[in-house]
Write a protein that holds these residues in place. Structure first.
Motif, short mmCIF file in Angstrom:
data_model
loop_
_atom_site.label_atom_id
_atom_site.label_comp_id
_atom_site.label_asym_id
_atom_site.label_seq_id
_atom_site.Cartn_x
_atom_site.Cartn_y
_atom_site.Cartn_z
N ALA A 32 0.95 -1.28 -0.06
CA ALA A 32 0.07 0.21 -0.04
C ALA A 32 1.02 1.27 0.08
O ALA A 32 0.60 2.16 -0.81
N LEU A 33 2.01 1.16 0.70
CA LEU A 33 2.87 2.42 0.88
C LEU A 33 3.66 2.68 -0.60
O LEU A 33 3.54 3.51 -1.08
N ALA A 34 3.96 1.26 -1.14
CA ALA A 34 4.71 1.56 -2.48
C ALA A 34 3.97 1.97 -3.55
O ALA A 34 4.09 2.74 -4.31
N LYS A 35 2.55 1.58 -3.37
CA LYS A 35 1.41 2.10 -4.35
C LYS A 35 1.26 3.47 -4.29
O LYS A 35 1.18 4.34 -5.27
N GLY A 56 4.78 9.11 -8.80
CA GLY A 56 5.77 9.19 -9.66
C GLY A 56 7.01 8.72 -9.24
O GLY A 56 8.31 8.88 -9.76
N GLN A 57 7.10 8.30 -7.92
CA GLN A 57 8.47 8.09 -7.06
C GLN A 57 9.13 6.89 -7.85
O GLN A 57 8.60 5.97 -8.14
N PRO A 58 10.42 7.21 -8.25
CA PRO A 58 11.03 6.08 -8.87
C PRO A 58 11.30 4.88 -8.15
O PRO A 58 11.49 4.85 -6.92
N GLY A 59 11.05 3.62 -8.65
CA GLY A 59 11.41 2.43 -7.91
C GLY A 59 10.13 1.78 -7.32
O GLY A 59 9.83 0.62 -6.82
N ALA A 60 9.05 2.83 -6.92
CA ALA A 60 7.98 2.30 -6.16
C ALA A 60 7.01 1.46 -6.82
O ALA A 60 6.59 0.43 -6.26
N ALA A 61 6.67 1.47 -8.17
CA ALA A 61 5.90 0.63 -8.97
C ALA A 61 6.47 -0.62 -8.68
O ALA A 61 5.78 -1.91 -8.75
N ALA A 88 -2.16 -4.52 -12.58
CA ALA A 88 -2.81 -3.34 -12.60
C ALA A 88 -2.17 -2.09 -11.99
O ALA A 88 -2.39 -0.95 -12.62
N MET A 89 -0.95 -2.47 -11.38
CA MET A 89 -0.26 -1.14 -10.96
C MET A 89 0.61 -0.70 -12.04
O MET A 89 0.54 0.52 -12.32
#
Length: 163
Positions: free
Chosen positions: A130-133, A139-144, A156-157
């Motif tokens: 949930a935090l990464a999403k 648009g945080q790099p690496g989060a997706a 979906a992500m």
């Protein structure tokens, strides 16, 4: 919706915010407190780049007292690595939490990683996802990529469709 999910994540968090005061004594501390936030950040970054981590922490702590999410995230990173003081992953996660509560994407990603790995917090892949999403939505790099590694929402992500 994302705000409601994040509020739920933080409502039951075992972490508490840190109100640590800087380790700068007397007159030096007073001089630092008169600086603007931009001046404190610039001096903190200069100290960090010069590898004077204790001084960098002092500057970032003062900024954190002013609710500066960038400084809180930097303090978390430094604490996790033991730069300028004792290495403590639980305290690092608490710094990340302070900034993540205000929606700061780099802190959300750092806290997601802590939950994913169980570093300083109990391992909780659902919270991590949930935090990464939330960080990815900004648009945080690496989060997706982190979110996709943590669960079935991969397509979906990454594509905006359903899994």
């Amino acid at each position: 919706m994302a705000a409601a999910v994040l509020a739920g994540l933080f409502a039951f968090s075992p972490l508490t915010p840190i109100g640590a005061s800087p380790a700068v004594p007397g007159k030096a501390q007073l001089e630092l407190t008169t600086l603007s936030s931009n001046q404190l950040m610039a001096r903190g970054l200069m100290a960090f780049n010069a590898r004077d981590y204790a001084a960098a922490r002092d500057h970032f702590r003062l900024l954190a007292q002013r609710d500066n999410a960038t400084a809180e995230t930097l303090l978390g990173t430094m604490t996790a690595k033991g730069q300028g003081g004792e290495r403590n992953e639980a305290v690092a996660a608490a710094w990340f939490l302070r900034a993540a509560r205000r929606g700061y994407a780099p802190a959300q990603l750092a806290l997601a990683d802590a939950f994913a790995r169980g570093k300083g917090v109990p391992q909780d892949k659902a919270r991590a996802r949930a935090l990464a999403k939330a960080a990815a939505s900004q648009g945080q790099p690496g989060a997706a990529q982190l979110a996709s590694r943590l669960g079935p929402e991969r397509y979906a992500m990454l594509t905006g469709g359903r899994p």
